[in-house]
Design a protein around this motif. Structure first.
Motif, PDB file in Angstrom:
ATOM      1  N   THR A 158       0.791  -1.411  -0.154  1.00 38.55           N
ATOM      2  CA  THR A 158      -0.070   0.043   0.094  1.00 38.55           C
ATOM      3  C   THR A 158       0.926   1.135  -0.100  1.00 38.55           C
ATOM      4  N   LEU A 159       0.400   2.251  -0.593  1.00 41.04           N
ATOM      5  CA  LEU A 159       1.074   3.589  -0.627  1.00 41.04           C
ATOM      6  C   LEU A 159       0.734   4.552   0.532  1.00 41.04           C
ATOM      7  N   ALA A 160      -0.295   4.087   1.236  1.00 43.61           N
ATOM      8  CA  ALA A 160      -0.891   5.185   2.384  1.00 43.61           C
ATOM      9  C   ALA A 160       0.338   5.602   3.273  1.00 43.61           C
ATOM     10  N   PRO A 161       0.439   6.662   3.463  1.00 43.46           N
ATOM     11  CA  PRO A 161       1.909   6.723   4.394  1.00 43.46           C
ATOM     12  C   PRO A 161       1.274   6.844   5.779  1.00 43.46           C
ATOM     13  N   PRO A 162       2.295   6.756   6.583  1.00 41.58           N
ATOM     14  CA  PRO A 162       2.021   7.029   8.167  1.00 41.58           C
ATOM     15  C   PRO A 162       1.944   8.501   8.368  1.00 41.58           C
ATOM     16  N   VAL A 163       0.827   8.804   9.232  1.00 41.94           N
ATOM     17  CA  VAL A 163       0.273  10.148   9.537  1.00 41.94           C
ATOM     18  C   VAL A 163       0.227  10.613  10.945  1.00 41.94           C
ATOM     19  N   GLY A 181      11.648  23.551   5.733  1.00 45.59           N
ATOM     20  CA  GLY A 181      11.351  23.085   6.963  1.00 45.59           C
ATOM     21  C   GLY A 181      10.241  23.268   7.797  1.00 45.59           C
ATOM     22  N   ASP A 182       9.436  22.324   8.418  1.00 42.80           N
ATOM     23  CA  ASP A 182       8.563  22.754   9.022  1.00 42.80           C
ATOM     24  C   ASP A 182       7.919  21.854  10.116  1.00 42.80           C
ATOM     25  N   ARG A 183       7.740  22.552  11.412  1.00 46.78           N
ATOM     26  CA  ARG A 183       7.497  21.799  12.457  1.00 46.78           C
ATOM     27  C   ARG A 183       6.165  22.236  12.824  1.00 46.78           C
ATOM     28  N   THR A 184       5.394  22.639  11.864  1.00 47.52           N
ATOM     29  CA  THR A 184       3.784  22.981  12.176  1.00 47.52           C
ATOM     30  C   THR A 184       2.749  22.408  11.147  1.00 47.52           C
ATOM     31  N   THR A 185       3.160  21.562  10.398  1.00 45.21           N
ATOM     32  CA  THR A 185       2.688  21.150   9.304  1.00 45.21           C
ATOM     33  C   THR A 185       1.432  20.176   9.941  1.00 45.21           C
ATOM     34  N   GLU A 186       0.095  20.350   9.299  1.00 54.82           N
ATOM     35  CA  GLU A 186      -0.995  19.628  10.245  1.00 54.82           C
ATOM     36  C   GLU A 186      -0.857  18.174   9.815  1.00 54.82           C
ATOM     37  N   HIS A 187      -0.858  17.284  10.590  1.00 54.71           N
ATOM     38  CA  HIS A 187      -0.693  15.762  10.631  1.00 54.71           C
ATOM     39  C   HIS A 187       0.649  15.462  10.179  1.00 54.71           C
ATOM     40  N   GLY A 188       1.616  16.184  10.221  1.00 60.83           N
ATOM     41  CA  GLY A 188       2.972  15.820   9.964  1.00 60.83           C
ATOM     42  C   GLY A 188       3.610  15.095  11.163  1.00 60.83           C
ATOM     43  N   LEU A 189       4.380  14.047  10.871  1.00 54.13           N
ATOM     44  CA  LEU A 189       4.940  12.991  11.959  1.00 54.13           C
ATOM     45  C   LEU A 189       5.920  13.877  12.701  1.00 54.13           C
ATOM     46  N   GLY A 205       1.024  20.443  -9.239  1.00 47.17           N
ATOM     47  CA  GLY A 205       0.304  21.427  -8.410  1.00 47.17           C
ATOM     48  C   GLY A 205      -0.111  20.854  -7.346  1.00 47.17           C
ATOM     49  N   PRO A 206      -0.987  21.748  -6.400  1.00 47.19           N
ATOM     50  CA  PRO A 206      -1.334  21.413  -4.921  1.00 47.19           C
ATOM     51  C   PRO A 206      -2.300  20.011  -5.135  1.00 47.19           C
ATOM     52  N   GLY A 207      -3.020  19.694  -6.429  1.00 46.40           N
ATOM     53  CA  GLY A 207      -3.641  18.596  -6.482  1.00 46.40           C
ATOM     54  C   GLY A 207      -2.972  17.155  -6.620  1.00 46.40           C
ATOM     55  N   THR A 208      -1.494  17.316  -6.623  1.00 41.62           N
ATOM     56  CA  THR A 208      -0.791  16.107  -6.571  1.00 41.62           C
ATOM     57  C   THR A 208      -0.012  15.915  -5.274  1.00 41.62           C
ATOM     58  N   TYR A 209      -0.319  16.916  -4.482  1.00 46.10           N
ATOM     59  CA  TYR A 209       0.793  16.992  -3.526  1.00 46.10           C
ATOM     60  C   TYR A 209       0.200  16.154  -2.323  1.00 46.10           C
ATOM     61  N   VAL A 210       0.912  15.146  -1.854  1.00 45.61           N
ATOM     62  CA  VAL A 210       0.717  14.278  -0.555  1.00 45.61           C
ATOM     63  C   VAL A 210       2.007  14.187   0.422  1.00 45.61           C
ATOM     64  N   LEU A 211       1.493  14.121   1.566  1.00 41.89           N
ATOM     65  CA  LEU A 211       2.503  14.032   2.687  1.00 41.89           C
ATOM     66  C   LEU A 211       3.000  12.631   3.134  1.00 41.89           C
ATOM     67  N   GLY A 212       4.245  12.332   2.571  1.00 44.27           N
ATOM     68  CA  GLY A 212       4.589  10.950   2.840  1.00 44.27           C
ATOM     69  C   GLY A 212       5.390  11.001   4.017  1.00 44.27           C
ATOM     70  N   GLY A 213       6.164   9.905   4.447  1.00 51.24           N
ATOM     71  CA  GLY A 213       6.868  10.026   5.514  1.00 51.24           C
ATOM     72  C   GLY A 213       7.196   8.598   6.160  1.00 51.24           C
ATOM     73  N   ALA A 214       7.908   8.456   7.347  1.00 44.82           N
ATOM     74  CA  ALA A 214       8.112   7.172   7.874  1.00 44.82           C
ATOM     75  C   ALA A 214       8.650   7.383   9.505  1.00 44.82           C
ATOM     76  N   ALA A 242      10.082  10.073  14.228  1.00 43.14           N
ATOM     77  CA  ALA A 242       9.105  10.051  12.872  1.00 43.14           C
ATOM     78  C   ALA A 242       9.079  11.453  12.258  1.00 43.14           C
ATOM     79  N   VAL A 243       9.092  11.220  10.707  1.00 39.78           N
ATOM     80  CA  VAL A 243       9.185  12.664  10.211  1.00 39.78           C
ATOM     81  C   VAL A 243       8.178  12.279   8.762  1.00 39.78           C
ATOM     82  N   SER A 244       7.594  13.518   8.405  1.00 38.29           N
ATOM     83  CA  SER A 244       6.915  13.513   7.328  1.00 38.29           C
ATOM     84  C   SER A 244       7.695  14.516   6.033  1.00 38.29           C
ATOM     85  N   HIS A 245       7.225  14.368   5.009  1.00 38.74           N
ATOM     86  CA  HIS A 245       7.807  15.197   3.623  1.00 38.74           C
ATOM     87  C   HIS A 245       6.778  15.020   2.858  1.00 38.74           C
ATOM     88  N   GLY A 246       6.245  16.234   2.473  1.00 38.75           N
ATOM     89  CA  GLY A 246       5.363  16.500   1.514  1.00 38.75           C
ATOM     90  C   GLY A 246       6.105  16.926   0.135  1.00 38.75           C
TER      91      GLY A 246
END
Length: 527
Positions: free
Chosen positions: A230-235, A332-340, A481-490, A503-507
């Motif tokens: 599955t491609l669903a990232p951790p969130v 770099g962002d420590r405020t992203t909503e749902h970011g790990l 564009g924004p329609g292709t943007y996904v917040l991935g991570g580990a 844990a860290v996210s990368h959009g």
């Protein structure tokens, strides 16, 4: 975004604005004598001459469920709890931790931390080093509380419901033709943290994260096998994520068997130079390894050389290093909503922020903690100190490092593919390799699709893309564009000695790269 045949079906779904969470800090954590322990420890540290002291009480609960072919295969549920005192005394660090929740014990832990600093100072003096530990200024934030954005605490959901959903999903995949086995896992974490320091900052925080994952395996009659995950990232979400908030699980599970069957019969790639269109489900990992780690300033200064390497993005190149094309804008962002890696405050009492790392292709910033910020004269820390356990000292850790989408319009994946005559479309992360300076790398994927004349033309096998960091990002000629943007991570970014995990996210959006070297992994292995 418009879907082209072969594009990933599991996508973040629009659910409108996220409602403000109504969660409060877990009462069981609030019942711990955190303030009394902090007062005792900080008072002792100051009485012993510490220039700075901070106290951190944590309770980290992590649970894992594992299923094999829809049957329970094991699991765990553990809690790491305790507290730590860190001091700066006569220009040297001191650190100690404990678990005895009495004021006398907390004061003794503070005494040990100061004794450790004195020992460190003697070692520094014997080495004839004049480097003193000094911390960048950070205003006192008073008393603050922060809770991450989620709807349902996964630890409030019965275990039977968790395993039941994983079993249902596994059975759905097992019923499909060509699927021989299915592995399913779910990892959940609830992290509580109380922090206080001698400047007057007192924070209490709670954050929740989840990582569900299913892998379908196909075994042919001749023994050949492969898998599709599955491609669903951790969130940084709660149980609602597994019920469809933020991801379309039904669509992804329905698509996996067909993708896996096509992969099993796909031809091996002909190595050479190709244009690439890389999905966020793969590109997040390339960002993590080639940008995220490379812009940790402690690494760039050599402090991680004994274990995790260094960085080609050295401090003397700040403001001049051409990292990539002008389309490359990374924050770099420590405020992203749902970011790990999202927090209210880091483990040095620094309030979470967002800042530029790469602007228009040029290196303009680094990830900092308070000591490195002061040492390099860069001003205030951007809040990148974190410890994964009360028994570990905070170290500089990665923020949510993300590539920004196109600022105008909303180019789709179809648009990016339409601009490629001969290329490869890359979906999902798999294996990777990168050198100690974060400069030479190669990555594989869950799926590679051939692109011919702007259209997808079937999957390929045995593919890896290889480049140097600056060549790769320099070849980026379009971003989605924004329609292709996904917040991935580990969940499992490793660093430091003793080792710590964060844990860290990368959009990122989808992106297009010209003239990238493609390897045939089977040929490279000599088979």
């Amino acid at each position: 975004m418009a879907q082209t045949q072969g594009h990933p079906q599991g996508r973040p779904q629009a659910h409108g604005p996220t409602p403000p969470h109504a969660h409060e800090i877990d009462p069981a954590f609030l019942a711990l004598p955190s303030r009394a322990l902090a007062d005792a420890a900080l008072a002792r540290a100051k009485a012993l001459g510490a220039e700075h002291a901070d106290f951190r009480l944590e309770r980290v609960r992590g649970a894992t469920w594992r299923l094999r072919d829809a049957r329970t295969g094991g699991g765990s549920d553990t809690t790491d709890a305790g507290y730590a005192v860190r001091v700066v005394h006569r220009g040297a660090w001191g650190f100690a931790s404990g678990v005895d929740l009495t004021m006398d014990a907390a004061a003794r832990v503070a005494t040990r931390a100061v004794e450790m600093a004195k020992l460190s100072a003697r070692v520094i003096a014997a080495a004839r080093s004049d480097e003193r530990v000094e911390l960048a200024d950070e205003p006192s934030h008073g008393e603050r509380t922060w809770v991450s954005s989620y709807e349902v605490d996964p630890f409030d959901v019965p275990d039977a419901e968790k395993t039941g959903l994983l079993a249902e999903w596994s059975a759905r995949l097992l019923r499909a033709d060509g699927v021989s086995h299915v592995d399913a896992t779910l990892m959940t974490v609830r992290e509580n943290k109380f922090y206080a320091d001698t400047s007057g900052t007192v924070t209490t925080q709670q954050r929740v994260r989840v990582h569900p994952q299913l892998t379908a395996v196909s075994v042919a009659d001749d023994g050949a096998f492969d898998s599709m995950r599955t491609l669903a990232p951790p969130v940084g979400r709660g149980w609602e994520y597994l019920r469809g908030t933020g991801w379309d699980w039904d669509a992804e599970l329905a698509a996996i068997p067909g993708h896996l069957a096509e992969k099993m019969r796909a031809p091996s790639v002909e190595p050479g130079t190709y244009d690439l269109v890389v999905e966020p489900s793969n590109l997040w990992l390339t960002i993590h390894e080639s940008v995220g780690h490379a812009t940790e300033l402690d690494r760039a200064l050599g402090y991680e050389a004994a274990y995790a390497g260094t960085s080609f993005a050295t401090f003397d190149r700040l403001g001049t290093l051409r990292y990539g094309s002008e389309l490359m804008n990374v924050t770099g962002d420590r405020t992203t909503e749902h970011g790990l890696a999202t927090v209210g405050f880091d483990d040095e009492g620094v309030e979470a922020q967002s800042w530029d790392l790469v602007r228009n292709g040029t290196l303009v910033g680094y990830q900092l903690d308070r000591r490195i910020a002061k040492l390099t004269g860069l001003g205030r820390s951007n809040g990148c100190a974190y410890a994964d356990s009360p028994g570990h000292v905070p170290v500089q850790r990665m923020a949510n490092v993300s590539l920004l989408p196109a600022p105008e319009g909303d180019p789709s994946v179809d648009d990016l593919i339409g601009g490629v005559e001969d290329g490869v479309y890359v979906v999902g992360d798999r294996s990777w390799s990168i050198d100690m300076q974060r400069h030479n790398f190669q990555f594989t994927a869950q799926r590679f699709h051939r692109i011919r004349n702007g259209k997808l033309a079937g999957q390929l096998r045995d593919v890896a893309y290889q480049a140097t960091t600056t060549d790769f990002w320099g070849s980026m000629d379009a971003v989605g564009g924004p329609g292709t943007y996904v917040l991935g991570g580990a969940f499992n970014c490793g660093k430091a000695q003793p080792g710590q995990v964060a844990a860290v996210s990368h959009g990122c959006p989808a992106a297009r790269f010209r003239g990238v070297n493609i390897l045939n992994t089977t040929q490279e292995a000599g088979r």
